[in-house]
Design a protein around this motif. Structure first.
Motif, PDB file in Angstrom:
ATOM      1  N   VAL A 275       0.860  -1.184   0.000  1.00 21.43           N
ATOM      2  CA  VAL A 275       0.000   0.000   0.000  1.00 21.43           C
ATOM      3  C   VAL A 275       0.897   1.236   0.000  1.00 21.43           C
ATOM      4  CG1 VAL A 275      -1.832   1.248   1.187  1.00 21.43           C
ATOM      5  CG2 VAL A 275      -1.773  -1.256   1.286  1.00 21.43           C
ATOM      6  N   ASP A 276       0.800   2.033  -1.041  1.00 24.81           N
ATOM      7  CA  ASP A 276       1.621   3.237  -1.174  1.00 24.81           C
ATOM      8  C   ASP A 276       1.136   4.308  -0.196  1.00 24.81           C
ATOM      9  OD1 ASP A 276       3.180   5.364  -1.909  1.00 24.81           O
ATOM     10  OD2 ASP A 276       2.552   5.393  -4.017  1.00 24.81           O
ATOM     11  N   CYS A 277       1.948   4.638   0.785  1.00 21.86           N
ATOM     12  CA  CYS A 277       1.587   5.630   1.795  1.00 21.86           C
ATOM     13  C   CYS A 277       2.460   6.873   1.710  1.00 21.86           C
ATOM     14  CB  CYS A 277       1.692   5.017   3.202  1.00 21.86           C
ATOM     15  SG  CYS A 277       0.477   3.718   3.525  1.00 21.86           S
ATOM     16  N   ARG A 278       3.158   7.035   0.598  1.00 19.60           N
ATOM     17  CA  ARG A 278       3.997   8.229   0.436  1.00 19.60           C
ATOM     18  C   ARG A 278       3.135   9.484   0.498  1.00 19.60           C
ATOM     19  NH1 ARG A 278       6.890   6.700  -5.068  1.00 19.60           N
ATOM     20  NH2 ARG A 278       4.745   5.974  -5.373  1.00 19.60           N
ATOM     21  N   GLY A 279       3.591  10.492   1.252  1.00 20.24           N
ATOM     22  CA  GLY A 279       2.840  11.727   1.422  1.00 20.24           C
ATOM     23  C   GLY A 279       1.768  11.650   2.487  1.00 20.24           C
ATOM     24  N   LYS A 280       1.648  10.502   3.134  1.00 18.96           N
ATOM     25  CA  LYS A 280       0.635  10.326   4.180  1.00 18.96           C
ATOM     26  C   LYS A 280       1.305  10.129   5.542  1.00 18.96           C
ATOM     27  CE  LYS A 280      -2.449   8.061   0.847  1.00 18.96           C
ATOM     28  NZ  LYS A 280      -3.335   9.225   0.645  1.00 18.96           N
ATOM     29  N   LEU A 281       0.524  10.303   6.588  1.00 20.13           N
ATOM     30  CA  LEU A 281       0.989  10.026   7.939  1.00 20.13           C
ATOM     31  C   LEU A 281       0.566   8.612   8.315  1.00 20.13           C
ATOM     32  CD1 LEU A 281       0.029  13.337   9.812  1.00 20.13           C
ATOM     33  CD2 LEU A 281       2.179  12.781   8.636  1.00 20.13           C
ATOM     34  N   VAL A 282       1.518   7.826   8.784  1.00 17.79           N
ATOM     35  CA  VAL A 282       1.236   6.478   9.275  1.00 17.79           C
ATOM     36  C   VAL A 282       1.459   6.503  10.781  1.00 17.79           C
ATOM     37  CG1 VAL A 282       1.882   4.049   9.153  1.00 17.79           C
ATOM     38  CG2 VAL A 282       1.896   5.454   7.077  1.00 17.79           C
ATOM     39  N   LEU A 283       0.360   6.389  11.531  1.00 16.55           N
ATOM     40  CA  LEU A 283       0.398   6.618  12.971  1.00 16.55           C
ATOM     41  C   LEU A 283      -0.075   5.379  13.724  1.00 16.55           C
ATOM     42  CD1 LEU A 283      -1.389  10.115  12.989  1.00 16.55           C
ATOM     43  CD2 LEU A 283       1.057   9.651  12.702  1.00 16.55           C
ATOM     44  N   PRO A 284       0.333   5.241  14.983  1.00 23.03           N
ATOM     45  CA  PRO A 284      -0.312   4.225  15.817  1.00 23.03           C
ATOM     46  C   PRO A 284      -1.824   4.445  15.799  1.00 23.03           C
ATOM     47  CG  PRO A 284       1.568   5.205  16.950  1.00 23.03           C
ATOM     48  CD  PRO A 284       1.344   6.026  15.722  1.00 23.03           C
ATOM     49  N   GLY A 285      -2.582   3.373  15.904  1.00 25.19           N
ATOM     50  CA  GLY A 285      -4.039   3.500  15.860  1.00 25.19           C
ATOM     51  C   GLY A 285      -4.534   4.596  16.777  1.00 25.19           C
ATOM     52  N   LEU A 286      -5.303   5.536  16.223  1.00 24.02           N
ATOM     53  CA  LEU A 286      -5.760   6.687  17.001  1.00 24.02           C
ATOM     54  C   LEU A 286      -6.723   6.256  18.103  1.00 24.02           C
ATOM     55  CD1 LEU A 286      -6.445   9.324  14.185  1.00 24.02           C
ATOM     56  CD2 LEU A 286      -4.296   8.794  15.373  1.00 24.02           C
ATOM     57  N   ILE A 287      -6.659   6.977  19.223  1.00 29.21           N
ATOM     58  CA  ILE A 287      -7.494   6.699  20.395  1.00 29.21           C
ATOM     59  C   ILE A 287      -8.331   7.938  20.690  1.00 29.21           C
ATOM     60  CG2 ILE A 287      -7.510   6.063  22.836  1.00 29.21           C
ATOM     61  CD1 ILE A 287      -4.609   4.954  22.334  1.00 29.21           C
ATOM     62  N   ASP A 288      -9.647   7.809  20.598  1.00 27.49           N
ATOM     63  CA  ASP A 288     -10.559   8.904  20.933  1.00 27.49           C
ATOM     64  C   ASP A 288     -10.899   8.792  22.408  1.00 27.49           C
ATOM     65  OD1 ASP A 288     -12.574  10.772  21.214  1.00 27.49           O
ATOM     66  OD2 ASP A 288     -13.618  10.208  19.368  1.00 27.49           O
ATOM     67  N   THR A 289     -10.465   9.756  23.190  1.00 28.33           N
ATOM     68  CA  THR A 289     -10.633   9.693  24.642  1.00 28.33           C
ATOM     69  C   THR A 289     -12.008  10.138  25.119  1.00 28.33           C
ATOM     70  OG1 THR A 289      -9.672  11.907  24.811  1.00 28.33           O
ATOM     71  CG2 THR A 289      -8.179  10.031  25.117  1.00 28.33           C
ATOM     72  N   HIS A 290     -12.866  10.591  24.190  1.00 30.18           N
ATOM     73  CA  HIS A 290     -14.175  11.083  24.621  1.00 30.18           C
ATOM     74  C   HIS A 290     -15.222  10.739  23.566  1.00 30.18           C
ATOM     75  CE1 HIS A 290     -16.433  14.378  27.027  1.00 30.18           C
ATOM     76  NE2 HIS A 290     -17.319  13.657  26.344  1.00 30.18           N
ATOM     77  N   GLY A 291     -15.810   9.556  23.700  1.00 28.39           N
ATOM     78  CA  GLY A 291     -16.877   9.138  22.808  1.00 28.39           C
ATOM     79  C   GLY A 291     -18.187   8.956  23.550  1.00 28.39           C
ATOM     80  N   HIS A 292     -19.278   8.918  22.791  1.00 29.82           N
ATOM     81  CA  HIS A 292     -20.603   8.601  23.333  1.00 29.82           C
ATOM     82  C   HIS A 292     -21.213   7.576  22.394  1.00 29.82           C
ATOM     83  CE1 HIS A 292     -20.396  11.640  26.437  1.00 29.82           C
ATOM     84  NE2 HIS A 292     -20.003  12.521  25.538  1.00 29.82           N
ATOM     85  N   ILE A 293     -21.043   6.300  22.711  1.00 34.31           N
ATOM     86  CA  ILE A 293     -21.326   5.239  21.752  1.00 34.31           C
ATOM     87  C   ILE A 293     -22.198   4.140  22.343  1.00 34.31           C
ATOM     88  CG2 ILE A 293     -19.326   5.643  20.269  1.00 34.31           C
ATOM     89  CD1 ILE A 293     -17.825   3.520  21.891  1.00 34.31           C
ATOM     90  N   TYR A 294     -22.959   4.453  23.399  1.00 35.25           N
ATOM     91  CA  TYR A 294     -23.902   3.450  23.914  1.00 35.25           C
ATOM     92  C   TYR A 294     -25.172   3.559  23.087  1.00 35.25           C
ATOM     93  CZ  TYR A 294     -25.495   0.095  27.442  1.00 35.25           C
ATOM     94  OH  TYR A 294     -25.911  -1.051  28.090  1.00 35.25           O
ATOM     95  N   GLN A 295     -25.062   3.106  21.849  1.00 38.90           N
ATOM     96  CA  GLN A 295     -26.145   3.265  20.881  1.00 38.90           C
ATOM     97  C   GLN A 295     -27.392   2.518  21.348  1.00 38.90           C
ATOM     98  OE1 GLN A 295     -25.286   1.691  16.973  1.00 38.90           O
ATOM     99  NE2 GLN A 295     -26.635   3.158  15.976  1.00 38.90           N
TER     100      GLN A 295
END
Length: 422
Positions: free
Chosen positions: A49-69
């Motif tokens: 997968v060509d990722c040139r020009g992109k940021l490859v980061l550790p999986g992002l962590i959202d510290t504030h979600g509201h997902i009790y659907q």
């Protein structure tokens, strides 16, 4: 065995001290190699997968979600919509489940979701029902220390902290008792407490106990322990980090010195003006949560839920708000925070807040293959908050895709924002 090479992207991993063009080899659900040249270690037939020009980061962590659907009514969003389909591999729900409803949260949200889901357990018996629309459910009698501590202790894999509220409406109704009880729960459970500063039910002009907004911050800080988290430093509502006179609250430096942490908790009450005051005072938040929910995001409302909500009524673009964790990262860059710190906010520092530093939020050989790949574009774009303040940025981050335990998910969530070119 399946294998994939993320080729030539800018890998930024604050935990490992990496920042530069590297290849990342993923085999099945694990990171198998990270190097400028992986050479013969790449299995035959690996997908490149060509990722040139992109940021490859550790999986992002959202510290504030509201997902009790479902259970939290219109308030709770779909975990994977906010998570993997928005380029985010881990979402921490803030106060959706309670000691009563946590088993359902585990069965109906955590287990079926592709996104890793964690929780800061509500200090209130009813959790985050309808975004605290019914205030009488959140009076002091509606907290149970023993039951909440028991639930937190027996669900350590899922419960990473406690959620409580320090807002003008609550202080006007009940004073500090709810906050004292929430703080006690955190101490007995030996978990951090995440404090929401806001201005929900009732608003200050609706009666109740006399409350000076500027007195709330110092009262709350006195109750907290090192490692507890103060949220919404950039809120436009009074009662938080900025006093009514427009200056930083004098207790903020003392709070930081005591070891308290700060989470942006972007949300719909994010203010560029407030952010400028806080940052110019030298106060830099540790973590960044999106704080998306059903009343500040353009999603259909479930039948029978309230037609409006105080949080919705307050913002200018009612029913049209679109933002995400990655767009919140762009906002941080527009405010002048350096990229390496912004990345740390949603990786290393967020993993630390979850008590999982070194396990998630980093790329390491042998570790789980949670990776977020972001587009990193240059140009000129106009960003707006819900006060109508506009700022301009020459750098725009958008989610491309992510790998969650090696499985690829495209960033195609319907809530992702469309940014306006200047």
């Amino acid at each position: 065995m399946t294998s994939m090479v993320l080729k030539g992207g800018r890998v930024i991993d604050p935990t490992a001290g990496r920042d530069g063009p590297l290849d990342v080899l993923v085999v099945d659900d694990r990171i198998a190699g990270i190097a400028a040249d992986l050479g013969d270690t790449v299995p035959a037939g690996a997908q490149v997968v060509d990722c040139r020009g992109k940021l490859v980061l550790p999986g992002l962590i959202d510290t504030h979600g509201h997902i009790y659907q479902g259970v939290t009514g219109r308030f709770g969003l779909n975990a994977d919509m906010c998570g993997v389909h928005s380029g985010v591999t881990t979402v921490i729900d803030q106060g959706g489940p309670s000691c009563i409803t946590l088993p359902g949260f585990r069965q109906y949200v955590v287990e079926p979701s592709h996104t890793r889901v964690l929780a800061y357990l509500s200090a209130y018996l009813v959790g985050g029902l309808e975004g605290h629309y019914y205030p009488d459910l959140y009076r002091p009698e509606c907290l149970d220390v023993a039951a909440t501590v028991k639930s937190a202790r027996q669900n350590r894999d899922l419960v990473r902290g406690l959620k409580a509220h320090a807002e003008i409406g609550g202080f006007a109704r009940w004073g500090v008792q709810v906050m004292r009880t929430a703080s006690r729960i955190g101490r007995e459970a030996e978990l951090p407490v995440y404090i929401h500063f806001g201005q929900l039910w009732p608003k200050p002009d609706e009666g109740g106990l006399p409350v000076s907004p500027d007195s709330i911050f110092n009262q709350v800080v006195e109750m907290l322990k090192p490692g507890d988290i103060l949220a919404h430093p950039f809120s436009r509502h009074p009662g938080g980090f900025v006093e009514e006179n427009g200056r930083i609250h004098p207790m903020v430096p003392e709070a930081i010195a005591r070891g308290l942490k700060i989470d942006v908790g972007h949300g719909s009450h994010f203010s560029y003006k407030t952010a400028r005051i806080v940052l110019d005072a030298g106060v830099v938040p540790d973590t960044l949560g999106a704080d998306m929910h059903g009343y500040n995001t353009s999603v259909p409302a479930p039948s029978g839920t309230p037609d409006s909500h105080p949080d919705e009524e307050d913002h200018m673009f009612k029913g049209k708000t679109r933002f995400s964790l990655v767009s919140a990262m762009t906002s941080m860059l527009a405010l002048g925070l350096p990229l390496d710190h912004v990345v740390a906010m949603v990786t290393r520092n967020a993993a630390r807040m979850a008590g999982l530093e070194g396990e998630i939020g980093t790329l390491k050989v042998g570790g789980v293959a949670d990776v977020s790949v972001l587009n990193d574009d240059r140009g000129r774009w106009r960003l707006s908050d819900n006060e109508g303040t506009q700022v301009f940025t020459d750098r725009l981050l958008t989610p491309g895709f992510c790998l969650r335990a090696g499985r690829r998910f495209e960033a195609d969530a319907p809530i992702l924002p469309v940014t306006q070119e200047a």
